[in-house]
Design a protein around this motif. Structure first.
Motif, PDB file in Angstrom:
ATOM      1  N   THR A  58      36.690  17.128  42.088  1.00 19.25           N
ATOM      2  CA  THR A  58      37.725  17.886  42.064  1.00 19.25           C
ATOM      3  C   THR A  58      37.268  19.388  41.784  1.00 19.25           C
ATOM      4  O   THR A  58      37.999  20.433  42.360  1.00 19.25           O
ATOM      5  CB  THR A  58      38.903  17.594  41.078  1.00 19.25           C
ATOM      6  N   ASP A  59      36.258  19.726  40.899  1.00 26.47           N
ATOM      7  CA  ASP A  59      36.121  21.082  40.566  1.00 26.47           C
ATOM      8  C   ASP A  59      35.369  21.725  41.764  1.00 26.47           C
ATOM      9  O   ASP A  59      35.622  22.915  42.167  1.00 26.47           O
ATOM     10  CB  ASP A  59      35.022  21.034  39.691  1.00 26.47           C
ATOM     11  N   LEU A  60      34.785  20.961  42.549  1.00 22.67           N
ATOM     12  CA  LEU A  60      34.238  21.418  43.915  1.00 22.67           C
ATOM     13  C   LEU A  60      35.397  22.134  44.843  1.00 22.67           C
ATOM     14  O   LEU A  60      35.026  23.224  45.441  1.00 22.67           O
ATOM     15  CB  LEU A  60      33.176  20.425  44.881  1.00 22.67           C
ATOM     16  N   LEU A  61      36.408  21.366  44.895  1.00 22.26           N
ATOM     17  CA  LEU A  61      37.214  21.893  45.753  1.00 22.26           C
ATOM     18  C   LEU A  61      37.951  23.111  45.276  1.00 22.26           C
ATOM     19  O   LEU A  61      38.413  24.121  45.952  1.00 22.26           O
ATOM     20  CB  LEU A  61      38.621  20.780  45.851  1.00 22.26           C
ATOM     21  N   ILE A  62      38.178  23.270  43.980  1.00 20.69           N
ATOM     22  CA  ILE A  62      38.814  24.445  43.227  1.00 20.69           C
ATOM     23  C   ILE A  62      37.527  25.394  43.497  1.00 20.69           C
ATOM     24  O   ILE A  62      37.987  26.665  43.672  1.00 20.69           O
ATOM     25  CB  ILE A  62      38.956  24.212  41.895  1.00 20.69           C
TER      26      ILE A  62
END
Length: 90
Positions: A58-62
């Motif tokens: 999820t952090d990668l998308l952000i």
């Protein structure tokens, strides 16, 4: 002689993920340039905050979205710098 630490020009955040924008001297007559650090902030068991360059899915998308926003912001800063140089030369 004291050395002053370079401070960020801007920081874009979304939750624990941040994109920090730095202005760096170009040197030898070259214009200054910008770099971006993508990090995730986390807190240890003692309550101290740290930055990591490791991201969850999820952090990668952000981080991806913030990278795009940082690109836009750096482009604006470069245009501002170019206008200032042109005005100074006039």
């Amino acid at each position: 002689m004291t050395t002053q630490k370079n401070k960020p020009i801007d920081t874009l955040r979304d939750g624990a993920v941040k994109a920090t924008i730095w202005k760096n001297p170009g040197g030898e007559g070259r214009p200054d340039f910008y770099s971006v650090s993508l990090t995730r902030t986390w807190k240890d068991d003692k309550g101290d905050y740290h930055d990591s360059d490791s991201f969850t899915g999820t952090d990668l998308l952000i981080a991806s979205r913030l990278a795009g926003e940082a690109y836009t912001r750096v482009s604006e800063l470069r245009r501002r710098d170019r206008r200032a140089r042109e005005e100074a030369a006039a």
